[in-house]
Structures are given as C-alpha cells and as structure tokens.
Design a protein around this motif. Structure first.
Motif, PDB file in Angstrom:
ATOM      1  N   THR A  85       0.786  -1.237  -0.002  1.00 31.98           N
ATOM      2  CA  THR A  85      -0.066  -0.013  -0.022  1.00 31.98           C
ATOM      3  C   THR A  85       0.890   1.113   0.006  1.00 31.98           C
ATOM      4  N   ASP A  86       0.465   2.468  -0.523  1.00 36.29           N
ATOM      5  CA  ASP A  86       1.100   3.431  -0.387  1.00 36.29           C
ATOM      6  C   ASP A  86       0.276   4.736   0.442  1.00 36.29           C
ATOM      7  N   GLU A  87      -0.667   4.272   1.160  1.00 36.66           N
ATOM      8  CA  GLU A  87      -1.584   5.095   1.947  1.00 36.66           C
ATOM      9  C   GLU A  87      -1.054   4.750   3.372  1.00 36.66           C
ATOM     10  N   PHE A  88      -0.800   5.813   4.290  1.00 31.92           N
ATOM     11  CA  PHE A  88      -0.725   5.834   5.462  1.00 31.92           C
ATOM     12  C   PHE A  88      -1.790   5.375   6.347  1.00 31.92           C
ATOM     13  N   GLY A  89      -1.597   4.517   7.332  1.00 31.78           N
ATOM     14  CA  GLY A  89      -2.716   3.759   8.292  1.00 31.78           C
ATOM     15  C   GLY A  89      -2.193   2.616   8.987  1.00 31.78           C
ATOM     16  N   ARG A  90      -2.909   2.115   9.594  1.00 34.24           N
ATOM     17  CA  ARG A  90      -2.821   0.789  10.461  1.00 34.24           C
ATOM     18  C   ARG A  90      -3.383  -0.439   9.702  1.00 34.24           C
ATOM     19  N   TYR A  91      -2.642  -1.586   9.667  1.00 37.12           N
ATOM     20  CA  TYR A  91      -3.118  -2.671   8.829  1.00 37.12           C
ATOM     21  C   TYR A  91      -2.657  -3.778   9.579  1.00 37.12           C
ATOM     22  N   GLU A  92      -3.290  -5.077   9.308  1.00 30.66           N
ATOM     23  CA  GLU A  92      -2.813  -6.377   9.880  1.00 30.66           C
ATOM     24  C   GLU A  92      -2.046  -7.155   8.740  1.00 30.66           C
ATOM     25  N   LEU A  93      -0.913  -7.675   9.042  1.00 32.26           N
ATOM     26  CA  LEU A  93      -0.470  -8.625   7.750  1.00 32.26           C
ATOM     27  C   LEU A  93      -0.774  -9.944   8.270  1.00 32.26           C
ATOM     28  N   THR A  94      -1.205 -10.782   7.523  1.00 34.98           N
ATOM     29  CA  THR A  94      -1.516 -12.280   7.892  1.00 34.98           C
ATOM     30  C   THR A  94      -1.089 -13.188   6.694  1.00 34.98           C
TER      31      THR A  94
END
Length: 240
Positions: A179-188
C-alpha cells in the motif's frame, strides 16, 4: 503539476540515505535594505543565511527542523496563502515533488511554481498522505520443498489491500506490492500446511521505511514488519 507522477522514479534512486547533494548555491543575504533589516519592504521573509542547502527527499519534513530561512518562507506561505519572491530557498532544502511539511501534526503538500523571475511557494493541507513508493511484503520460502502461501494485508476498516496466494520453490522470494497510503493494517500469512502468522503493519508519516516480511521455514511461518530509519536531512542539525 502532478506531484506524484515522478515519485516512483525519484524514489528508486534514493536508497536509505534520503538526501542528495545539490550543486546550487544560494546567497540570500546578497540583497540589502537601507536600514539593514532582515525583512523586505512588504514584510516578507528574507534569508540572511549564506551557503548551500542539500535538498532533502524525506517524505515527512518536520517544520521545527527547517532552517530559519526556510521556516520563514513557510510561515509567509501559510499566513498569506502563497509566498512570492525571486530568491526562493524552499526547494533548495526540500523536494516539493516528494516531501510533505508537517506543521503542528498537519501535513502540507508544497507546490513551487516559476513565472519568469518570480517563484511562488504554496502549501496545501492534505487529508490523505501517501508514500512515494508503495510498501512491499516480501515472501520467502526457506524450506526444503515447494510451498503455497496466502498473504493478506487488511486495513482498519476491513478492506483487504493485499489478498494474494503465491507458490514458491525452495529459496525463492516474491515481492507483493502492499500500500502507498498511511494507516494501520494487519499482515496475515497462511501456508497450506496449516501454519498461520499475524503481525501489525503500520504505515506512518515518519522518516522511516516500513515493509513486511513473510518467511516460510520447515518449522512454520513468520510474518513481521521491518522498519528502516532514514538518515535525517543534512541541514536539520544546522543552526542558522
């Protein structure tokens, strides 16, 4: 000007240093007034700093870290909506096509335009800030046999920005654009063997590079986020 149209090319040559030395030398103190004041007749900022700035290409430029002369130009642009001069210093120090200037937690998109000898700086507050190049998730098979791995990167709102299955031979590595967008994610990551791993994945407005890593081994699977700190801007510690 489409500031993002050139970012992928520019970023590919930067590495982790973040800054490139420029040959342009500016002597902003060469103009003088009768009373020796450091302001122009229109009360616009005028630099008394002599020497050259090395242009910094970090994504996030903290306003407080800017040299006094550049900070004065930013102040004028924010106060009046734009700052016009024939001796603009801003893009000597900051890459307007790549960087955001963060003032009191708010990122501003800088735009520099030239009309004859007049150069104009404008700063527009940004609701959405994106990375110059998308983060990636590197999937590696360190096991002794073929593996199939399903990788998901899920945003806080539930949107899956990565939802892909890759087949890897022993020793093979595959990069997935994240992704190129700032934010919070979860990697699975899930292997067909039944092994699964999850880790938080944050893309922050900061002077660091964050990528994900998924590693398959004979014993299981690991999902992590690696963060590489960028070198500070070369002028950040300079006292003007």
């Amino acid at each position: 000007m489409n500031r993002r149209s050139v970012l992928a090319t520019a970023g590919a040559s930067l590495g982790l240093g973040g800054c490139l030395e420029m040959d342009r030398t500016t002597e902003p103190g060469s103009e003088s007034t009768d009373d020796g004041d450091d302001a122009t007749e229109n009360d616009s900022p005028k630099s008394t700093t002599e020497g050259e700035f090395e242009q910094c290409h970090l994504v996030s430029i903290d306003y407080e870290s800017l040299p006094d002369a550049i900070r004065a130009e930013v102040d004028a642009a924010l106060e009046d909506g734009r700052y016009e001069t024939d001796d603009l210093l801003f893009d000597d120090a900051v890459d307007p096509d790549r960087s955001f200037v963060v003032v009191d937690g708010t990122p501003y998109d800088p735009r520099v335009e030239t009309n004859g000898e007049t150069r104009t700086l404008e700063l527009e507050a940004s609701d959405t800030v994106r990375l110059p190049e998308p983060a990636v998730v590197s999937v590696t098979n360190s096991a002794d046999r073929d593996h199939e791995v399903h990788v998901e990167l899920t945003a806080a709102d539930g949107e899956r920005v990565v939802d892909e299955t890759v087949s890897l031979e022993p020793g093979e590595e595959r990069d997935l654009e994240a992704t190129d967008e700032f934010g919070r994610y979860e990697l699975t990551a899930r292997a067909r063997t039944g092994h699964e791993a999850t880790d938080a994945f944050d893309a922050r407005i900061s002077d660091s590079r964050s990528d994900g890593t998924v590693a398959v081994t004979d014993d299981g699977i690991v999902a992590t986020q690696s963060v590489a700190d960028m070198l500070p801007c070369p002028w950040a510690a300079r006292d003007d």
